[in-house]
Design a protein around this motif. Sequence first.
Motif, mmCIF file in Angstrom:
data_model
loop_
_atom_site.group_PDB
_atom_site.id
_atom_site.type_symbol
_atom_site.label_atom_id
_atom_site.label_comp_id
_atom_site.label_asym_id
_atom_site.label_seq_id
_atom_site.Cartn_x
_atom_site.Cartn_y
_atom_site.Cartn_z
ATOM 1 N N GLY A 8 1.178 -1.528 -0.173
ATOM 2 C CA GLY A 8 -0.190 0.203 -0.003
ATOM 3 C C GLY A 8 0.732 1.535 -0.116
ATOM 4 N N PRO A 9 0.397 2.493 0.809
ATOM 5 C CA PRO A 9 1.086 3.682 -0.005
ATOM 6 C C PRO A 9 1.683 4.215 0.514
ATOM 7 N N ASN A 10 2.936 4.666 0.765
ATOM 8 C CA ASN A 10 4.618 5.486 1.008
ATOM 9 C C ASN A 10 4.978 3.601 1.012
ATOM 10 N N LEU A 11 4.950 2.303 1.063
ATOM 11 C CA LEU A 11 6.071 1.471 1.108
ATOM 12 C C LEU A 11 6.578 1.123 -0.012
ATOM 13 N N ASN A 12 7.058 2.165 -1.525
ATOM 14 C CA ASN A 12 7.605 2.298 -1.585
ATOM 15 C C ASN A 12 8.808 2.410 -1.534
ATOM 16 N N HIS A 16 14.358 4.276 2.599
ATOM 17 C CA HIS A 16 14.289 5.921 3.359
ATOM 18 C C HIS A 16 13.418 6.169 3.759
ATOM 19 N N ARG A 17 12.262 5.615 4.178
ATOM 20 C CA ARG A 17 11.386 6.532 5.073
ATOM 21 C C ARG A 17 11.531 5.761 6.163
ATOM 22 N N GLU A 18 11.771 6.511 7.506
ATOM 23 C CA GLU A 18 11.307 6.223 8.946
ATOM 24 C C GLU A 18 12.455 4.321 8.864
ATOM 25 N N ILE A 21 11.995 2.946 12.057
ATOM 26 C CA ILE A 21 10.782 1.830 12.552
ATOM 27 C C ILE A 21 10.699 0.527 11.064
ATOM 28 N N TYR A 22 10.913 1.254 9.725
ATOM 29 C CA TYR A 22 10.438 0.252 8.934
ATOM 30 C C TYR A 22 11.267 -0.111 7.976
ATOM 31 N N GLY A 23 12.621 -0.105 9.259
ATOM 32 C CA GLY A 23 13.827 -0.861 8.122
ATOM 33 C C GLY A 23 14.460 -0.276 7.573
ATOM 34 N N ILE A 72 -1.085 -9.020 1.697
ATOM 35 C CA ILE A 72 -0.973 -7.576 1.509
ATOM 36 C C ILE A 72 -0.201 -6.923 2.560
ATOM 37 N N ASN A 73 -0.443 -5.690 3.015
ATOM 38 C CA ASN A 73 0.471 -4.228 3.762
ATOM 39 C C ASN A 73 0.156 -3.453 3.013
ATOM 40 N N PRO A 74 -1.327 -3.319 3.791
ATOM 41 C CA PRO A 74 -2.033 -2.048 3.274
ATOM 42 C C PRO A 74 -1.613 -0.837 3.493
ATOM 43 N N ALA A 75 -0.622 -0.851 5.233
ATOM 44 C CA ALA A 75 -0.064 0.462 4.773
ATOM 45 C C ALA A 75 -1.009 1.092 5.474
ATOM 46 N N ALA A 76 -1.121 2.593 5.891
ATOM 47 C CA ALA A 76 -2.483 3.660 6.684
ATOM 48 C C ALA A 76 -3.160 3.201 6.273
ATOM 49 N N LEU A 77 -3.370 2.311 4.990
ATOM 50 C CA LEU A 77 -4.946 1.796 4.698
ATOM 51 C C LEU A 77 -5.622 0.991 5.317
ATOM 52 N N VAL A 98 0.023 -8.368 6.351
ATOM 53 C CA VAL A 98 1.659 -7.778 7.116
ATOM 54 C C VAL A 98 1.692 -6.721 7.627
ATOM 55 N N HIS A 99 2.761 -6.332 8.430
ATOM 56 C CA HIS A 99 3.160 -5.353 9.038
ATOM 57 C C HIS A 99 4.575 -5.530 8.991
ATOM 58 N N LEU A 100 5.337 -3.748 8.550
ATOM 59 C CA LEU A 100 6.397 -4.780 9.635
ATOM 60 C C LEU A 100 6.899 -4.149 10.755
ATOM 61 N N SER A 101 6.599 -3.064 11.088
ATOM 62 C CA SER A 101 6.527 -3.128 12.472
ATOM 63 C C SER A 101 5.177 -3.242 13.361
ATOM 64 N N ASN A 102 5.357 -3.741 15.341
ATOM 65 C CA ASN A 102 4.224 -3.788 15.665
ATOM 66 C C ASN A 102 3.477 -2.613 15.575
ATOM 67 N N ILE A 103 1.982 -3.193 15.059
ATOM 68 C CA ILE A 103 1.315 -2.180 14.639
ATOM 69 C C ILE A 103 -0.149 -1.739 16.401
ATOM 70 N N TYR A 104 0.671 -2.327 17.342
ATOM 71 C CA TYR A 104 0.112 -3.130 18.947
ATOM 72 C C TYR A 104 0.371 -2.340 19.600
ATOM 73 N N ALA A 105 1.888 -2.273 18.915
ATOM 74 C CA ALA A 105 3.018 -1.423 20.220
ATOM 75 C C ALA A 105 3.350 -0.138 19.428
ATOM 76 N N ARG A 106 2.502 0.669 18.810
ATOM 77 C CA ARG A 106 2.186 1.975 18.346
ATOM 78 C C ARG A 106 1.851 3.325 18.555
ATOM 79 N N GLU A 107 1.691 3.988 17.988
ATOM 80 C CA GLU A 107 0.470 4.750 18.596
ATOM 81 C C GLU A 107 -1.844 5.145 18.153
ATOM 82 N N PHE A 109 -4.050 5.170 16.911
ATOM 83 C CA PHE A 109 -4.338 4.970 16.005
ATOM 84 C C PHE A 109 -3.810 3.798 14.807
ATOM 85 N N ARG A 110 -2.865 3.493 15.035
ATOM 86 C CA ARG A 110 -2.241 2.445 14.356
ATOM 87 C C ARG A 110 -2.489 1.283 14.660
ATOM 88 N N ARG A 111 -3.483 1.438 16.097
ATOM 89 C CA ARG A 111 -3.486 -0.441 16.774
ATOM 90 C C ARG A 111 -5.150 -0.997 16.578
HETATM 91 C C1 DQA Z 1 2.557 -0.772 8.439
HETATM 92 C C2 DQA Z 1 1.755 -0.121 9.527
HETATM 93 C C3 DQA Z 1 1.009 0.870 9.115
HETATM 94 O O1 DQA Z 1 0.615 1.798 10.278
HETATM 95 C C4 DQA Z 1 1.134 2.459 8.215
HETATM 96 O O2 DQA Z 1 1.113 3.170 7.775
HETATM 97 C C5 DQA Z 1 2.595 2.074 7.410
HETATM 98 C C6 DQA Z 1 3.585 0.875 7.934
HETATM 99 C C7 DQA Z 1 3.597 -1.416 8.257
HETATM 100 O O3 DQA Z 1 4.201 -2.343 7.627
HETATM 101 O O4 DQA Z 1 4.079 -1.763 9.718
HETATM 102 O O5 DQA Z 1 2.617 2.194 6.066
HETATM 103 O O6 DQA Z 1 2.283 -0.857 7.636
#
Ligand code: DQA
Length: 144
Positions: A8-12, A16-18, A21-23, A72-77, A98-107, A109-111
């Motif tokens: 999904g969005p921004n995974l391109n 480089h991106r954070e 968090i994302y490696g 699917i890594n839907p990213a912010a979606l 799939v999420h790279l980061s642990n979404i339950y250990a973050r902000e 709105f990501r949980r």
């Molecule tokens: C993500 C986690 C999402 O909250 C974030 O918006 C992403 C990446 C992850 O892979 O950890 O873009 O899906």
Amino acid sequence: MKILVLHGPNLNLLGHREPEIYGEMSLEMINQKLEERAAVVGAKLEIVQSNHEGVLVDALHWAADRVQGVIINPAALTHYSIALRDAIASLPLPVVEVHLSNIYAREDFRRRSVLAPVVWGQITGFGPLGYLLALEALLTRKAW
Ligand code: DQA
């Protein structure tokens, strides 16, 4: 066996991106690792990255009678796309979120994942390895 891999969005911007968090691994490197693993067992991958929700929905519709599983890594979606949730719910296929980061250990709105109730399973927090675990789950699903 054919599997659709959706990013999904921004995974391109991975690598480089954070990176804290994302490696540091780029999306191309992750895709290459998936292709290598799939090739070992003769599976084919269709890989799509898009920053647009509708493109991801279209890809899920396309997948319905063409693949045997979806990663699917839907990213912010993840956190708000009812359109993606409905598209996944319509599929007669196993879908792994799939999420790279642990979404339950973050902000806060990501949980929450609005997709989690309609996917086969979710893998979160293992970095790029999560994609390979998802592939392994789909490849060996029938053996369990
Ligand atoms: C993500 C986690 C999402 O909250 C974030 O918006 C992403 C990446 C992850 O892979 O950890 O873009 O899906």
